[in-house]
Write a protein that holds these residues in place. Structure first.
Motif, PDB file in Angstrom:
ATOM      1  N   LEU A  37     -16.965 -17.567 -20.135  1.00  0.00           N
ATOM      2  CA  LEU A  37     -17.930 -18.651 -19.747  1.00  0.00           C
ATOM      3  C   LEU A  37     -17.821 -19.559 -21.101  1.00  0.00           C
ATOM      4  CD1 LEU A  37     -21.107 -16.805 -18.895  1.00  0.00           C
ATOM      5  CD2 LEU A  37     -19.596 -18.059 -17.162  1.00  0.00           C
ATOM      6  N   VAL A  38     -18.291 -20.737 -21.030  1.00  0.00           N
ATOM      7  CA  VAL A  38     -18.162 -21.712 -22.040  1.00  0.00           C
ATOM      8  C   VAL A  38     -19.521 -22.125 -22.402  1.00  0.00           C
ATOM      9  CG1 VAL A  38     -17.532 -24.105 -23.048  1.00  0.00           C
ATOM     10  CG2 VAL A  38     -15.892 -22.797 -21.499  1.00  0.00           C
ATOM     11  N   SER A  39     -20.007 -21.885 -23.606  1.00  0.00           N
ATOM     12  CA  SER A  39     -21.495 -22.272 -23.900  1.00  0.00           C
ATOM     13  C   SER A  39     -21.665 -23.615 -24.297  1.00  0.00           C
ATOM     14  CB  SER A  39     -21.676 -21.568 -25.190  1.00  0.00           C
ATOM     15  OG  SER A  39     -21.034 -21.944 -26.342  1.00  0.00           O
ATOM     16  N   SER A  40     -23.163 -24.043 -24.248  1.00  0.00           N
ATOM     17  CA  SER A  40     -23.195 -25.395 -24.532  1.00  0.00           C
ATOM     18  C   SER A  40     -22.622 -25.892 -25.694  1.00  0.00           C
ATOM     19  CB  SER A  40     -24.896 -25.674 -24.385  1.00  0.00           C
ATOM     20  OG  SER A  40     -25.287 -24.917 -25.332  1.00  0.00           O
ATOM     21  N   ASP A  41     -22.485 -25.364 -26.628  1.00  0.00           N
ATOM     22  CA  ASP A  41     -21.934 -25.756 -27.938  1.00  0.00           C
ATOM     23  C   ASP A  41     -20.304 -25.611 -27.765  1.00  0.00           C
ATOM     24  OD1 ASP A  41     -21.319 -22.934 -28.270  1.00  0.00           O
ATOM     25  OD2 ASP A  41     -22.284 -22.903 -30.026  1.00  0.00           O
ATOM     26  N   GLY A  42     -19.701 -25.289 -26.819  1.00  0.00           N
ATOM     27  CA  GLY A  42     -18.179 -25.318 -26.573  1.00  0.00           C
ATOM     28  C   GLY A  42     -17.445 -24.304 -26.803  1.00  0.00           C
ATOM     29  N   LYS A  43     -18.145 -23.100 -27.181  1.00  0.00           N
ATOM     30  CA  LYS A  43     -17.787 -21.851 -27.651  1.00  0.00           C
ATOM     31  C   LYS A  43     -17.312 -21.086 -26.489  1.00  0.00           C
ATOM     32  CE  LYS A  43     -19.443 -21.785 -32.234  1.00  0.00           C
ATOM     33  NZ  LYS A  43     -20.188 -21.093 -33.340  1.00  0.00           N
ATOM     34  N   VAL A  44     -16.272 -20.209 -26.230  1.00  0.00           N
ATOM     35  CA  VAL A  44     -15.953 -19.240 -25.236  1.00  0.00           C
ATOM     36  C   VAL A  44     -16.812 -18.153 -25.342  1.00  0.00           C
ATOM     37  CG1 VAL A  44     -14.298 -17.895 -24.009  1.00  0.00           C
ATOM     38  CG2 VAL A  44     -13.539 -20.289 -24.898  1.00  0.00           C
ATOM     39  N   VAL A  45     -17.563 -17.808 -24.271  1.00  0.00           N
ATOM     40  CA  VAL A  45     -18.338 -16.377 -24.445  1.00  0.00           C
ATOM     41  C   VAL A  45     -17.793 -15.538 -23.328  1.00  0.00           C
ATOM     42  CG1 VAL A  45     -20.714 -15.701 -24.001  1.00  0.00           C
ATOM     43  CG2 VAL A  45     -20.205 -17.601 -25.144  1.00  0.00           C
ATOM     44  N   ILE A  46     -17.532 -14.305 -24.015  1.00  0.00           N
ATOM     45  CA  ILE A  46     -17.006 -13.270 -23.030  1.00  0.00           C
ATOM     46  C   ILE A  46     -18.405 -12.415 -22.679  1.00  0.00           C
ATOM     47  CG2 ILE A  46     -15.582 -11.090 -22.963  1.00  0.00           C
ATOM     48  CD1 ILE A  46     -13.950 -13.816 -23.388  1.00  0.00           C
ATOM     49  N   PRO A  47     -18.670 -12.403 -21.229  1.00  0.00           N
ATOM     50  CA  PRO A  47     -19.811 -11.501 -20.603  1.00  0.00           C
ATOM     51  C   PRO A  47     -19.717 -10.158 -21.107  1.00  0.00           C
ATOM     52  CG  PRO A  47     -18.691 -13.325 -19.335  1.00  0.00           C
ATOM     53  CD  PRO A  47     -17.950 -13.011 -20.121  1.00  0.00           C
ATOM     54  N   ARG A  48     -20.909  -9.463 -21.076  1.00  0.00           N
ATOM     55  CA  ARG A  48     -20.789  -7.825 -20.982  1.00  0.00           C
ATOM     56  C   ARG A  48     -20.630  -7.481 -19.712  1.00  0.00           C
ATOM     57  NH1 ARG A  48     -26.143  -6.344 -24.670  1.00  0.00           N
ATOM     58  NH2 ARG A  48     -24.972  -4.337 -24.641  1.00  0.00           N
TER      59      ARG A  48
END
Length: 194
Positions: free
Chosen positions: A91-102
């Motif tokens: 996912l891409v967070s609101s600040d533009g960083k890629v987030v890997i879900p648990r």
């Protein structure tokens, strides 16, 4: 040549009455803004019952296609890694960083008397919200949201139900987010050499 045959009216019977069906319409008016602090640009934050617990700081986001659960709610609901199923997309967070879900977990979300099963994506990211409910939840509930009126409305039997918004909680979440943001570099300084 074909001839259309029309039914003949029975003159001996009582006149037929048209069946009237009244349908409720989900709409918003200026009256729905009563009780809000003006002017505002607040997120739509509500309280929902998730897995049997009243959860405050749930953002209703019609612009998102993913329901998100943050670590604070994950811990409060006493969930374990074994409760999660795999979720392979990032996912891409609101600040533009890629987030890997648990992972992902299906939980019941109750609004008034309506209960909807929601597939939450669990992420390790800091947020002032406990969870985000998005378009899939709104569509399943048959709800319409308005950030202008800070309300979610949906039909429940023969009446229109409204989710209570918390404008003060939305502002607290915004302030918490601002306080945890890294300081942006000033655009006044320009690197360069001569």
């Amino acid at each position: 040549m074909s001839v259309a045959r029309l039914p003949v009216e029975d003159t001996n019977s009582e006149p037929k009455r048209a069946r009237v069906e009244i349908r409720l319409v989900l709409s918003f008016s200026d009256r729905d803004k009563m009780g809000t602090i003006q002017p505002y640009d607040d997120a739509l934050v509500v309280t929902l019952r998730i897995r049997g617990y009243d959860v405050k700081r749930v953002m209703a986001d019609q612009g998102s296609g993913a329901e998100i659960k943050y670590p604070s709610l994950y811990k409060r609901l006493n969930l374990k890694p074994t409760d999660l199923t795999a979720y392979d997309s990032s996912l891409v967070s609101s600040d533009g960083k890629v987030v890997i879900p648990r992972g992902q977990i299906r939980l019941s979300v109750q609004a008034s008397l309506e209960v909807v099963e929601v597939d939450f994506i669990v992420v390790d990211a800091n947020s002032s919200y406990m969870a985000i409910v998005a378009r899939p939840w709104l569509h399943t509930l048959g709800a319409v949201s308005s950030t202008l009126h800070l309300k979610v409305k949906y039909l429940l039997g023969d009446w229109i139900e409204e989710l209570v918004r918390s404008q003060s909680m939305a502002r607290q979440c915004l302030m918490a987010t601002i306080m945890h943001q890294p300081v942006a570099e000033s655009s006044d300084s320009v690197e360069g050499g001569s």
